[in-house]
Motif scaffolding. Structure first.
Motif, short mmCIF file in Angstrom:
data_model
loop_
_atom_site.label_atom_id
_atom_site.label_comp_id
_atom_site.label_asym_id
_atom_site.label_seq_id
_atom_site.Cartn_x
_atom_site.Cartn_y
_atom_site.Cartn_z
N PHE A 55 0.82 -1.21 0.00
CA PHE A 55 0.00 0.00 0.00
C PHE A 55 0.85 1.26 0.00
N SER A 56 2.13 1.14 0.24
CA SER A 56 2.99 2.30 0.36
C SER A 56 3.03 3.10 -0.93
N GLY A 57 2.71 4.41 -0.82
CA GLY A 57 2.80 5.28 -1.96
C GLY A 57 1.65 5.16 -2.93
N ALA A 58 0.77 4.18 -2.72
CA ALA A 58 -0.32 3.95 -3.66
C ALA A 58 -1.47 4.91 -3.42
N MET A 59 -2.30 5.06 -4.44
CA MET A 59 -3.55 5.79 -4.33
C MET A 59 -4.66 4.77 -4.58
N VAL A 60 -5.44 4.48 -3.56
CA VAL A 60 -6.41 3.39 -3.62
C VAL A 60 -7.80 3.95 -3.35
N SER A 61 -8.78 3.57 -4.14
CA SER A 61 -10.15 4.04 -3.93
C SER A 61 -10.76 3.38 -2.71
N LEU A 62 -11.72 4.06 -2.10
CA LEU A 62 -12.41 3.48 -0.95
C LEU A 62 -13.14 2.21 -1.33
N GLU A 63 -13.68 2.16 -2.54
CA GLU A 63 -14.39 0.96 -2.98
C GLU A 63 -13.45 -0.24 -3.06
N GLU A 64 -12.21 -0.01 -3.50
CA GLU A 64 -11.23 -1.10 -3.56
C GLU A 64 -10.92 -1.61 -2.16
N LEU A 65 -10.90 -0.70 -1.19
CA LEU A 65 -10.56 -1.09 0.18
C LEU A 65 -11.72 -1.75 0.90
N TRP A 66 -12.92 -1.16 0.76
CA TRP A 66 -14.05 -1.57 1.60
C TRP A 66 -15.29 -2.02 0.85
N GLY A 67 -15.28 -1.97 -0.45
CA GLY A 67 -16.42 -2.45 -1.22
C GLY A 67 -17.70 -1.68 -0.92
N ARG A 68 -18.78 -2.40 -0.67
CA ARG A 68 -20.09 -1.78 -0.46
C ARG A 68 -20.12 -0.92 0.80
#
Length: 285
Positions: free
Chosen positions: A112-125
């Motif tokens: 996860f370091s340095g990444a830009m991750v959407s909330l949907e990718e992390l937590w789904g619904r």
């Protein structure tokens, strides 16, 4: 949307809302930002020793360094490189989360370091439901309360970092990044190899890189406060001015002088209690 919160006007261009004491979370800082101009803002995200969760309710976006991916809600990891914040009508919740808290909330690690991750990718619904609740909130304090509930739930359900890792991180922060990894290992009773491995898997950076990020953060804020780069280098643990220049460029891709003028840092003293004696007028265009 502003009733019920502490709101400050930054040079007539940003309103900044701060959470009441009742909705604060240890290891977490929250602030709400609303632009007071319809002029387009394009600013580089300056790396900070915390993960940054953001949700924008206007047209604000965070764009990755290649310009190929953008999102209006997500999490920016540690040392995010050339990510940029852009928008004309920004209405954004930002949450800065210590890596010690983020490990439980996000399961943050090396990937996860340095990444830009959407909330949907992390937590789904669950991310969709959380965003909807924030959209429906009648004030910034209600938005902060939703974020607090989400963070506390994640902390209670997620894995805690090892006490030795937590100690090493806190020592880095306390000493502004000027630490020896071998010395930290001795303090924890672990071998250097074990501390290196566990720290990287739980924080997302190696101990050396994490210490450099903490040191860079203090240097960046001193530059933004108007100190000369030679003075900052001499008192922040750098070998010389060239060393500071190399490290600033490694984290941001720009020079210390450019970091000193970074729009991203303009509201830090208001929103996060960092950096400047007084916020400057943001440059927009």
């Amino acid at each position: 949307m502003w009733p019920g919160g502490t709101v400050r006007d930054v040079a007539g261009l940003w309103d900044v809302a701060l959470p009441a004491e009742a909705v604060r979370v240890p290891g977490v800082s929250m602030a709400g930002f609303r632009s007071r101009t319809d002029r387009f803002v394009d600013m580089q995200v300056v790396p900070y020793p915390a993960l940054t969760l953001f949700v924008d309710f206007g047209d604000g976006r965070v764009v990755d360094d290649a310009g190929s991916r953008w999102m209006d809600s997500g999490v920016v990891g540690l040392a995010p490189g050339g990510a940029r914040g852009r928008g004309r009508s920004i209405d954004c919740l930002q949450v800065r989360i210590s890596p010690l808290v983020a490990h439980a909330v996000f399961g943050a690690g090396a990937e996860f370091s340095g990444a830009m991750v959407s909330l949907e990718e992390l937590w789904g619904r669950e991310a969709v439901r959380t965003r909807e609740r924030m959209w429906e909130a009648g004030s910034w304090q209600e938005r902060f309360a939703v974020a607090r509930e989400m963070l506390l739930r994640g902390q209670s359900e997620g894995p805690a970092v090892d006490p030795e890792v937590a100690h090493a991180w806190r020592q880095m922060v306390r000493q502004q990044g000027r630490v020896r990894v071998a010395g930290l290992a001795e303090e924890t009773g672990w071998s250097r190899k074990r501390l290196w491995s566990r720290f990287r898997s739980q924080v997302g950076l190696t101990p050396k890189r994490a210490a450099q990020l903490v040191r860079f953060d203090h240097a960046a804020h001193r530059l933004a406060a108007g100190e000369q780069s030679a003075s900052v280098a001499a008192t922040s643990g750098y070998v010389d001015q060239s060393h500071l220049h190399r490290e600033v460029r490694a984290f941001t891709g720009v020079t210390p002088n450019a970091v000193a003028q970074a729009q991203w840092l303009d509201v830090d003293d208001v929103a996060w209690g960092r950096g400047r004696a007084g916020a400057r007028r943001l440059r927009v265009g």
